[in-house]
Scaffold this motif. Structure first.
Motif, PDB file in Angstrom:
ATOM      1  N   PRO A 177       5.085 -10.263   3.483  1.00 47.85           N
ATOM      2  CA  PRO A 177       4.132  -9.624   2.572  1.00 47.85           C
ATOM      3  C   PRO A 177       4.193  -8.109   2.701  1.00 47.85           C
ATOM      4  CG  PRO A 177       2.988 -10.463   4.483  1.00 47.85           C
ATOM      5  CD  PRO A 177       4.418 -10.910   4.618  1.00 47.85           C
ATOM      6  N   ARG A 179       1.937  -4.445   2.295  1.00 45.49           N
ATOM      7  CA  ARG A 179       0.573  -3.926   2.349  1.00 45.49           C
ATOM      8  C   ARG A 179       0.395  -2.915   1.207  1.00 45.49           C
ATOM      9  NH1 ARG A 179      -3.278  -4.164   6.135  1.00 45.49           N
ATOM     10  NH2 ARG A 179      -1.764  -4.988   7.641  1.00 45.49           N
ATOM     11  N   GLU A 191      -7.213  -2.410   0.228  1.00 47.84           N
ATOM     12  CA  GLU A 191      -5.938  -2.851   0.775  1.00 47.84           C
ATOM     13  C   GLU A 191      -5.743  -4.328   0.468  1.00 47.84           C
ATOM     14  OE1 GLU A 191      -5.199  -1.958   4.826  1.00 47.84           O
ATOM     15  OE2 GLU A 191      -4.946   0.182   4.434  1.00 47.84           O
ATOM     16  N   GLU A 193      -2.785  -7.510   0.970  1.00 47.35           N
ATOM     17  CA  GLU A 193      -1.502  -8.022   1.434  1.00 47.35           C
ATOM     18  C   GLU A 193      -0.987  -8.981   0.384  1.00 47.35           C
ATOM     19  OE1 GLU A 193      -0.474  -9.104   5.286  1.00 47.35           O
ATOM     20  OE2 GLU A 193      -0.588  -6.972   5.707  1.00 47.35           O
ATOM     21  N   PRO A 229       0.204 -13.434   0.655  1.00 50.74           N
ATOM     22  CA  PRO A 229       1.186 -13.778   1.683  1.00 50.74           C
ATOM     23  C   PRO A 229       1.487 -15.271   1.654  1.00 50.74           C
ATOM     24  CG  PRO A 229      -0.545 -12.380   2.581  1.00 50.74           C
ATOM     25  CD  PRO A 229      -0.998 -12.800   1.221  1.00 50.74           C
TER      26      PRO A 229
END
Length: 296
Positions: A177, A179, A191, A193, A229
């Motif tokens: 993944p 960020r 933020e 992922e 992810p």
């Protein structure tokens, strides 16, 4: 309405289908009473310069003959000008034409629809995405899919689609993944992922992958698909569902709608309409009614 139309032709699109499609399209348009001239270019910058000159000279319509790359170039010439866009889809993927409900690989039908639209309502307004001075009609991609594009573009062998299939296998081997920092409209930066984030003005990219399946060309908003992810096995399970658009209900996928989005991440490139934009960060904005589309 002027009776002059400019065919903007990529003769190499779809292994020569672009050149073959131009002739029947021009014949139909001439039979409908339009004067038709053809614009080619030595390369993409030269073709775009010629298309912009045709628009500045007052052509009644710019008709892109080829695939999504040709449509992307045409959008740079007509967006925001009032000159309508026609599409004779003769490429490999034809994602913009499919999303807009236009004829695909049927140049005579596409030309009849364009002629009817010019003689009728003059085209329907559709939205475009914009990043800086660049316009896009389908999807802005970043993450795993843009890494595949990066790798495929660096490869010199094999040719065609197989190159990108091999690039995908190579990227899967190192799947991880990324960020992101993401801001939607005037909301807070957060933020995230994610394996990839796709920003859809239209529904599909990559030759029919409906990554933003619910996106519409006339709602003034992007549909944003975030694939979180996931393991390689999960991605390989979800991937076939993208062609049906049924991946959106998978637990690893979340969606958003927004009129603007800012994305930042390290070592990621953004692509829009399959063309390289550049490294993140980017800010994309949906522009309602940025172009009048003929034949839809």
């Amino acid at each position: 309405m002027t009776c002059d139309i400019t065919l903007f032709v990529n003769p190499t699109a779809g292994r020569g289908r672009g050149a073959r499609a131009a002739q029947p399209a021009a014949r139909v348009l001439r039979d409908a009473g339009f004067r038709v001239r053809t614009v080619l270019g030595a390369d993409a910058p030269d073709a775009l310069r010629r298309a912009r000159a045709a628009v500045a000279d007052g052509t009644g319509a710019l008709v892109a003959v080829g695939g999504d790359g040709m449509v992307s170039l045409a959008l740079q010439a007509v967006a925001g000008t009032g000159t309508p866009l026609g599409v004779v889809a003769a490429g490999t993927g034809n994602d913009f034409a499919r999303t807009a409900g236009l004829p695909v690989r049927d140049p005579a039908a596409a030309a009849r629809a364009i002629a009817g639209s010019l003689k009728g309502d003059g085209g329907r307004p559709v939205d475009l995405g914009r990043v800086g001075d660049l316009w896009f009609g389908t999807v802005l991609a970043s993450g795993f899919d843009s890494r595949v594009n990066d790798r495929g573009n660096r490869m010199r062998w094999p040719g065609g689609r197989l190159r990108y299939d091999l690039a995908m296998v190579a990227e899967l081997a190192g799947l991880r993944p990324f960020r992101y920092r993401m801001r939607l409209d005037d909301g807070p930066e957060r933020e995230v992922e994610a394996t990839l984030i796709a920003v859809g003005n239209g529904a599909a990219y990559g030759g029919g992958m409906r990554i933003c399946a619910d996106a519409r060309l006339d709602d003034g908003l992007f549909d944003i698909t975030v694939v979180g992810p996931c393991a390689r096995t999960t991605l390989l399970t979800v991937f076939p569902r993208v062609y049906r658009g049924s991946h959106l209900d998978h637990p690893v996928v979340t969606t958003h709608r927004a009129a603007s989005i800012s994305l930042a991440a390290e070592d990621l490139t953004a692509y829009a309409d399959g063309e390289r934009i550049g490294p993140l960060p980017v800010t994309a904005r949906a522009v309602p009614g940025a172009v009048r589309l003929l034949g839809g």
